[in-house]
Design an enzyme around this catalytic site. Structure first.
Site, PDB file in Angstrom:
ATOM      1  N   HIS A  54      -1.883 -12.253   9.412  1.00 25.53           N
ATOM      2  CA  HIS A  54      -0.904 -11.897  10.458  1.00 25.53           C
ATOM      3  C   HIS A  54      -1.481 -11.876  11.884  1.00 25.53           C
ATOM      4  CE1 HIS A  54      -2.696  -8.121   9.269  1.00 25.53           C
ATOM      5  NE2 HIS A  54      -1.763  -7.767   8.413  1.00 25.53           N
TER       6      HIS A  54
ATOM      7  N   HIS B 187       8.797   0.589   3.607  1.00 28.43           N
ATOM      8  CA  HIS B 187       8.813   2.052   3.761  1.00 28.43           C
ATOM      9  C   HIS B 187      10.279   2.464   3.753  1.00 28.43           C
ATOM     10  CE1 HIS B 187       4.554   2.089   4.834  1.00 28.43           C
ATOM     11  NE2 HIS B 187       4.787   1.091   5.672  1.00 28.43           N
TER      12      HIS B 187
ATOM     13  N   HIS C 285      -7.469  -8.098   7.340  1.00 25.85           N
ATOM     14  CA  HIS C 285      -6.658  -7.459   8.384  1.00 25.85           C
ATOM     15  C   HIS C 285      -7.608  -7.198   9.544  1.00 25.85           C
ATOM     16  CE1 HIS C 285      -3.409  -4.502   9.703  1.00 25.85           C
ATOM     17  NE2 HIS C 285      -4.366  -4.396  10.613  1.00 25.85           N
TER      18      HIS C 285
ATOM     19  N   ASP D 199       3.990 -10.386   4.828  1.00 26.98           N
ATOM     20  CA  ASP D 199       3.494  -9.020   4.966  1.00 26.98           C
ATOM     21  C   ASP D 199       4.594  -8.011   4.617  1.00 26.98           C
ATOM     22  OD1 ASP D 199       1.846  -6.859   5.416  1.00 26.98           O
ATOM     23  OD2 ASP D 199       1.903  -6.995   7.595  1.00 26.98           O
TER      24      ASP D 199
ATOM     25  N   ASN E 285      -3.721  -2.098  -1.239  1.00 30.70           N
ATOM     26  CA  ASN E 285      -3.641  -0.730  -0.698  1.00 30.70           C
ATOM     27  C   ASN E 285      -2.577   0.107  -1.407  1.00 30.70           C
ATOM     28  OD1 ASN E 285      -1.722  -2.408   0.533  1.00 30.70           O
ATOM     29  ND2 ASN E 285      -1.610  -1.166   2.389  1.00 30.70           N
TER      30      ASN E 285
ATOM     31  N   HIS F 106       3.130  -6.235  -0.089  1.00 29.12           N
ATOM     32  CA  HIS F 106       2.696  -4.909  -0.555  1.00 29.12           C
ATOM     33  C   HIS F 106       3.822  -4.361  -1.436  1.00 29.12           C
ATOM     34  CE1 HIS F 106      -0.404  -4.622   2.726  1.00 29.12           C
ATOM     35  NE2 HIS F 106       0.474  -5.383   3.361  1.00 29.12           N
ATOM     36  N   PHE F 107       3.561  -4.209  -2.741  1.00 23.41           N
ATOM     37  CA  PHE F 107       4.624  -3.776  -3.653  1.00 23.41           C
ATOM     38  C   PHE F 107       4.463  -2.324  -4.132  1.00 23.41           C
ATOM     39  CE2 PHE F 107       6.317  -8.226  -5.171  1.00 23.41           C
ATOM     40  CZ  PHE F 107       6.896  -8.410  -3.926  1.00 23.41           C
ATOM     41  N   ARG F 108       3.437  -1.605  -3.646  1.00 26.62           N
ATOM     42  CA  ARG F 108       3.358  -0.131  -3.733  1.00 26.62           C
ATOM     43  C   ARG F 108       3.137   0.466  -5.113  1.00 26.62           C
ATOM     44  NH1 ARG F 108       2.354  -0.396   1.472  1.00 26.62           N
ATOM     45  NH2 ARG F 108       4.153  -0.484   2.837  1.00 26.62           N
TER      46      ARG F 108
HETATM   47  O1  DOR Z   1       2.132  -2.625   9.188  1.00 27.78           O
HETATM   48  C1  DOR Z   1       1.478  -2.769   8.161  1.00 27.78           C
HETATM   49  N1  DOR Z   1       1.815  -2.153   7.026  1.00 27.78           N
HETATM   50  N2  DOR Z   1       0.384  -3.539   8.194  1.00 27.78           N
HETATM   51  C2  DOR Z   1      -0.472  -3.595   7.158  1.00 27.78           C
HETATM   52  O2  DOR Z   1      -1.446  -4.319   7.231  1.00 27.78           O
HETATM   53  C3  DOR Z   1      -0.250  -2.751   5.965  1.00 27.78           C
HETATM   54  C4  DOR Z   1       1.182  -2.491   5.808  1.00 27.78           C
HETATM   55  C5  DOR Z   1       1.517  -1.478   4.746  1.00 27.78           C
HETATM   56  O3  DOR Z   1       0.942  -1.546   3.664  1.00 27.78           O
HETATM   57  O4  DOR Z   1       2.372  -0.635   4.995  1.00 27.78           O
END
Ligand code: DOR
Length: 447
Positions: free
Chosen positions: A234, A309, A181, A305, A96, A64-66
């Site tokens: 996962h 954050h 997921h 994964d 996402n 996830h590179f935001r």
């Molecule tokens: O803990 C998680 N964080 N699980 C996920 O499937 C999404 C991810 C996120 O995008 O922060």
């Protein structure tokens, strides 16, 4: 043949589908052109890899590179910087973001934003929604698409498909394998009160084994009914691993280094919300069964994964804290350490991180060391002992849950289509390109 090469990687231990052998690799125009003994005079440039293992480029199929929308946590440049610092040559990034990757425009914007800006090669998953369900069979085949991702249980962001009807519609439409997921949203909602303020160990009590198991049971049932091929991301419970071992004809299986390495309750006590993630880190009994699945071949692939954050976000009081931890940079050293400790063979590691991506997602010319393939290599020193520290982290977040961990086995170089994207910690020019897929490109492969 006596052709000359742009670059020759000289005297490495090449680990390929053929086994391990001391050899040189000749590369021209970003492609592997010869494997064997190559006279140095035929090389425009030589890279000495004596004493090192040259593995097929590691492909991390869950990050996830935001970008767009949450660039204060990560962006395509910083996430891919972390990837190549950790020996990863290509990533498949999750939808996402904000806005989510659910339209052709959002996908094309990510491909444009990544090209020659990301340090590694890339593809993006398209998120399934009730609204785009009918178009997914087109979306999943667009340039740069790794396939479709479903959040059957909610996590970071608001992508969610929880009803049988939409799941059935999505499964019936797709031609490619669908990544999921798997946690049962209705059960997560019913049990929200089990979360205890300030106590992250209640995270795995809330998001329990039944939530994961019931969800995977349902997905298998719907996949069978519609003829879909699914990929359970996962996997965190022993019960699912056992179930999935009976359903290899329908489903493929991912595990993460963190579920194989961290355990409850001790790592929650040590690291608090840093190890809070979905699905949760569970106890050693589950972890043992994940390793069983890996040893027995039930597990198809490793994904990090990588879910960054900021430390500030993580230092709020549980459950106000976000789930997820960085991991793209630590996948290779953490797993090579497990190789050195005898938990898995180097050949199994290679299969899980390269050939598996080709088998599951149909990458073109990526996934093995072979003439005609992209010259993507993860060059590692299996003997090097290092301590993983926060100051090594290339991610914007600047932290890793593995900080302080002593490992044996370290990424020395990341070679992508013949160029040094990383060598001994120094970055090359960012030259990221979209990964190509055999099941993509409606209308045929481009020229
Ligand atoms: O803990 C998680 N964080 N699980 C996920 O499937 C999404 C991810 C996120 O995008 O922060």
């Amino acid at each position: 043949m006596s052709e000359n090469f742009d670059v020759v990687f000289k005297s490495g231990t090449i680990v390929s589908h053929a086994g391990e052998a001391l050899a040189d690799i000749g590369v021209s125009n970003g492609q592997i052109r010869a494997i064997g003994t190559i006279d140095a005079s035929r090389a425009g440039k030589t890279v000495d890899v004596r004493g090192l293992h040259v593995l097929p480029g590691v492909i991390d199929t869950q990050v996830h590179f935001r970008e767009p929308g949450m660039e204060h946590k990560e962006d395509l440049e910083t996430g891919s910087r972390a990837a190549v610092l950790g020996g990863v040559t290509a990533v498949f990034e999750m939808p996402n973001t904000s806005p989510p990757t659910t339209t052709p425009e959002a996908l094309a914007a990510k491909v444009a934003a990544g090209t020659n800006r990301m340090h590694c090669d890339f593809a993006f998953f398209v998120g399934a929604t009730r609204e785009n369900a009918a178009e997914l069979c087109h979306l999943e085949r667009l340039p740069g698409a790794a396939g479709v991702k479903i959040f059957a249980g909610s996590s970071t962001g608001d992508l969610l498909v929880e009803d049988d009807e939409t799941l059935t519609q999505v499964f019936s439409t797709l031609r490619r394998r669908c990544s999921i997921h798997s946690e049962l949203e209705s059960r997560l909602r019913e049990r929200l009160d089990l979360r205890r303020v300030g106590d992250p160990t209640s995270h795995y009590e809330w998001r329990d084994v039944t939530a994961a198991l019931k969800s995977t049971e349902r997905l298998l049932r719907l996949a069978r009914a519609t003829g879909a091929r699914i990929h359970i991301l996962h996997v965190s419970t022993g019960e699912e691993m056992e179930l999935l071992s009976h359903n290899k004809d329908v489903a493929t299986v991912e595990v993460t280094p963190q579920h194989l390495t961290f355990a409850a309750p001790e790592d929650y006590e040590r690291l608090g919300t840093k190890v809070q993630q979905n699905p949760p880190i569970r106890d050693r009994a589950h972890q043992a069964l994940l390793w069983w699945g890996l040893e027995q071949g039930v597990v198809d692939i490793l994904g990090s994964d990588h879910a960054p954050h900021t430390l500030e976000e993580k230092s709020a009081t549980y459950p106000a804290t976000p789930s997820g931890m960085p991991g793209v940079q630590t996948l290779v050293p953490v797993m090579l350490d497990h190789v050195n400790k005898g938990r898995l063979s180097l050949a199994r590691f290679v299969d899980l991180t390269s050939a598996a991506a080709q088998r599951l997602f149909g990458t073109i010319c990526k996934g093995r060391i072979a003439v005609g393939y992209d010259a993507d290599f993860t060059v590692v020193d299996l003997k090097a002992e290092r301590v993983i520290e926060d100051d090594w982290v290339g991610s914007k977040t600047g932290w890793t849950p593995f900080a302080g961990r002593k490992v044996q086995g370290w990424p020395i170089g990341t070679v992508i289509r013949g160029h040094l994207a990383m060598w001994e910690g120094d970055l090359g020019e960012a030259q990221g390109q979209p990964v190509r897929f055999g099941e993509g490109f409606p209308g045929g492969l481009p020229g």
